[in-house]
Motif scaffolding. Structure first.
Motif, mmCIF file in Angstrom:
data_model
loop_
_atom_site.group_PDB
_atom_site.id
_atom_site.type_symbol
_atom_site.label_atom_id
_atom_site.label_comp_id
_atom_site.label_asym_id
_atom_site.label_seq_id
_atom_site.Cartn_x
_atom_site.Cartn_y
_atom_site.Cartn_z
ATOM 1 N N GLU A 98 40.592 46.201 45.980
ATOM 2 C CA GLU A 98 39.649 45.573 45.052
ATOM 3 C C GLU A 98 39.804 44.055 45.012
ATOM 4 O O GLU A 98 38.812 43.314 45.061
ATOM 5 N N SER A 99 41.042 43.575 44.923
ATOM 6 C CA SER A 99 41.269 42.123 44.845
ATOM 7 C C SER A 99 40.777 41.412 46.094
ATOM 8 O O SER A 99 40.232 40.303 46.023
ATOM 9 N N ILE A 100 40.970 42.045 47.244
ATOM 10 C CA ILE A 100 40.509 41.459 48.504
ATOM 11 C C ILE A 100 38.985 41.358 48.505
ATOM 12 O O ILE A 100 38.413 40.336 48.890
ATOM 13 N N THR A 101 38.321 42.434 48.081
ATOM 14 C CA THR A 101 36.864 42.437 48.053
ATOM 15 C C THR A 101 36.322 41.336 47.139
ATOM 16 O O THR A 101 35.423 40.576 47.517
ATOM 17 N N VAL A 102 36.880 41.241 45.947
ATOM 18 C CA VAL A 102 36.346 40.319 44.948
ATOM 19 C C VAL A 102 36.650 38.864 45.291
ATOM 20 O O VAL A 102 35.785 37.986 45.132
ATOM 21 N N LYS A 104 38.258 37.494 48.341
ATOM 22 C CA LYS A 104 38.388 36.971 49.697
ATOM 23 C C LYS A 104 37.280 37.435 50.644
ATOM 24 O O LYS A 104 36.844 36.688 51.509
ATOM 25 N N LEU A 105 36.822 38.668 50.465
ATOM 26 C CA LEU A 105 35.988 39.282 51.492
ATOM 27 C C LEU A 105 34.519 38.875 51.407
ATOM 28 O O LEU A 105 33.837 38.793 52.434
ATOM 29 N N GLY A 106 34.039 38.618 50.201
ATOM 30 C CA GLY A 106 32.621 38.310 50.028
ATOM 31 C C GLY A 106 32.164 37.132 50.873
ATOM 32 O O GLY A 106 31.110 37.182 51.524
#
Length: 288
Positions: A98-102, A104-106
């Motif tokens: 979740e933290s990566i998505t919110v 870094k990944l976007g």
């Protein structure tokens, strides 16, 4: 016999469940059942034994499964055929923390889609252990996790970035160190989360009591609880950086450790990577 029927068959076999396959593929359960029945009608043999609420592959199903793996691998390659990078096509299936998505990944996906609009993305959030299981089952192509360095001989893993972890409490907490918070309510993420496992091990190692605790699946819920004074937690710094700047919560120091996790990109060593996959990984790793 259609590709989607074979994809459904493999998903049902991998997940050992018609219901989970329907959720994963975003089909109705009736469609999943229909796909399997159509395959069984064409082959002339049952592919699954229905044992009450449980299912398992028949001998015919086991034989078909091996062919389906080969066929879908070839189908994936065909989907990604292109003459040059500018005409890249196909799908990239990503699983991420979740933290990566919110946090870094976007940005990476947005930039990628601008450059290669014909490539489609599917993205699911999950904890580290389930994400690795999805890599093994072929449900996702790439997993992006936040955890200690991965050591799995069946996976190719590259470190994206090192991410510090911080102990946090409400703005007015008076703890000098995390050790002073013994007996305070601990807010945990789920047991399948690497952060939960690391946090529990740290607390036990430092003789900090964990009997008084709460558990949430959402990182945002955890942060809200901390800000409300319901307890303390360990969390990636990147996910609370803005809140700390705004004095909505406060770091609790550690007298013994300054822990870090690593954002890591993994794929199965036997996974064929298209140009689209390779370019995505390249773009992510250059975005620090």
């Amino acid at each position: 016999m259609e590709i989607r029927q074979l994809q459904t068959f493999k998903t049902v076999a991998d997940l050992n469940s018609f219901t989970k396959a329907a959720q994963t593929l975003q089909y109705s359960q009736a469609s999943i059942t229909s796909h399997i029945q159509q395959l069984e009608d064409q082959i002339g043999l049952p592919l699954f034994d229905r044992l009450g609420k449980h299912i398992q592959l028949t001998m015919a199903g086991q034989e078909l499964y091996q062919y389906v793996i080969e066929l879908l691998a070839v189908y994936s390659k065909i989907q990604h055929i292109s003459s040059d990078n500018m005409s890249m096509k196909g799908e990239i299936r990503i699983g991420a923390a979740e933290s990566i998505t919110v946090y870094k990944l976007g940005k990476v996906i947005s930039e990628y889609k601008k450059n290669y609009p014909d490539v489609t993305f599917s993205l699911m959030n999950d904890d580290c252990l389930p994400l690795r299981e999805r890599l093994y089952s072929g449900e996702i192509d790439i997993a992006i996790t936040l955890e200690p360095k991965v050591n799995d001989q069946n996976l190719i893993t590259q470190v994206w970035s090192e991410e510090p972890l911080v102990f946090i409490g409400e703005t007015n907490h008076t703890f000098s160190t995390i050790e002073d918070a013994n007996g305070e309510c601990i807010i945990f993420s789920p047991k399948t989360c690497a952060l939960r496992q690391f946090f529990e091990a740290y607390l036990i190692r430092n003789s900090i009591n964990t009997y008084n605790h709460l558990e949430f699946t959402s990182m945002e819920a955890i942060k809200q609880c901390v800000m409300s004074g319901l307890g303390i937690t360990l969390i990636p710094y990147l996910s609370v950086e803005a809140l700390l700047r705004e004095d909505k919560m406060k770091v609790i120091k550690s007298s013994s450790e300054h822990p870090s996790f690593y954002a890591q990109i993994s794929y199965h060593k036997n996974k064929w990577l298209s140009k689209a996959h390779q370019k995505f990984i390249e773009m992510a790793l250059t975005d620090k």
